[in-house]
Design a protein around this motif. Structure first.
Motif, short mmCIF file in Angstrom:
data_model
loop_
_atom_site.label_atom_id
_atom_site.label_comp_id
_atom_site.label_asym_id
_atom_site.label_seq_id
_atom_site.Cartn_x
_atom_site.Cartn_y
_atom_site.Cartn_z
N LYS A 95 0.83 -1.21 0.00
CA LYS A 95 0.00 0.00 0.00
C LYS A 95 0.87 1.25 0.00
N ASN A 98 2.51 1.60 -3.51
CA ASN A 98 1.53 2.08 -4.49
C ASN A 98 1.19 3.55 -4.27
N ASN A 102 1.98 6.52 -7.06
CA ASN A 102 0.92 7.40 -7.55
C ASN A 102 1.15 8.86 -7.18
N TYR A 125 5.48 -6.07 -6.23
CA TYR A 125 4.83 -4.77 -6.36
C TYR A 125 5.21 -4.07 -7.67
N THR A 149 6.00 5.15 -13.20
CA THR A 149 4.73 5.55 -12.59
C THR A 149 3.62 5.42 -13.63
#
Length: 150
Positions: A95, A98, A102, A125, A149
């Motif tokens: 998490k 990510n 982002n 990941y 990204t």
């Protein structure tokens, strides 16, 4: 439990700096200086993130220009990822990773790098082994990963 961007929460610099220092042995003032950069220049490549639960930091990571390796052209670098042992194996690292990918994309960065001695963790990941680089202090070879990204 939410991932907090330090640039949006400057009152947590002291707590975050002390927490990262306790995990990695880097002086508290070094973290404070780096975190102040992301507050002073919120769109810079230097960014810091923490996860808090019941007032305590349980995980965190940062993004800096270079994580003390010889490839200055491979930037920015994810660094200092740490999840407290009692919160591991619950998907929290994924998490955080990510969220950072982002967030950095939103800031205009299209590629991130990281160095590690892990051999399979980051692949879960979507990080891809890129090359070997040398650590600055030891000249030891270390694995460099890359993540584009979204």
């Amino acid at each position: 439990m939410d991932i907090m961007n330090i640039r949006d929460n400057p009152t947590f610099i002291n707590q975050a700096s002390e927490w990262f220092s306790s995990k990695w042995g880097v002086p508290v003032d070094s973290y404070k200086e780096s975190m102040a950069e992301c507050i002073d220049y919120p769109r810079s490549q230097t960014q810091w993130y923490v996860v808090r639960m019941k007032g305590k930091i349980i995980a965190g990571a940062g993004v800096i220009e270079n994580d003390f390796h010889n490839r200055k052209d491979l930037t920015p670098n994810l660094c200092a990822l740490y999840v407290e042992e009692s919160h591991r194996s619950k998907g929290l690292a994924g998490k955080i990773l990510n969220h950072i990918v982002n967030d950095m994309n939103d800031l205009g960065f299209t590629t991130l790098y990281l160095i590690t001695d892990h051999t399979t963790f980051y692949e879960k990941y979507d990080w891809v082994y890129y090359c070997a680089v040398q650590e600055e202090e030891t000249n030891d070879s270390v694995r460099m990963y890359r993540h584009d990204t979204p």
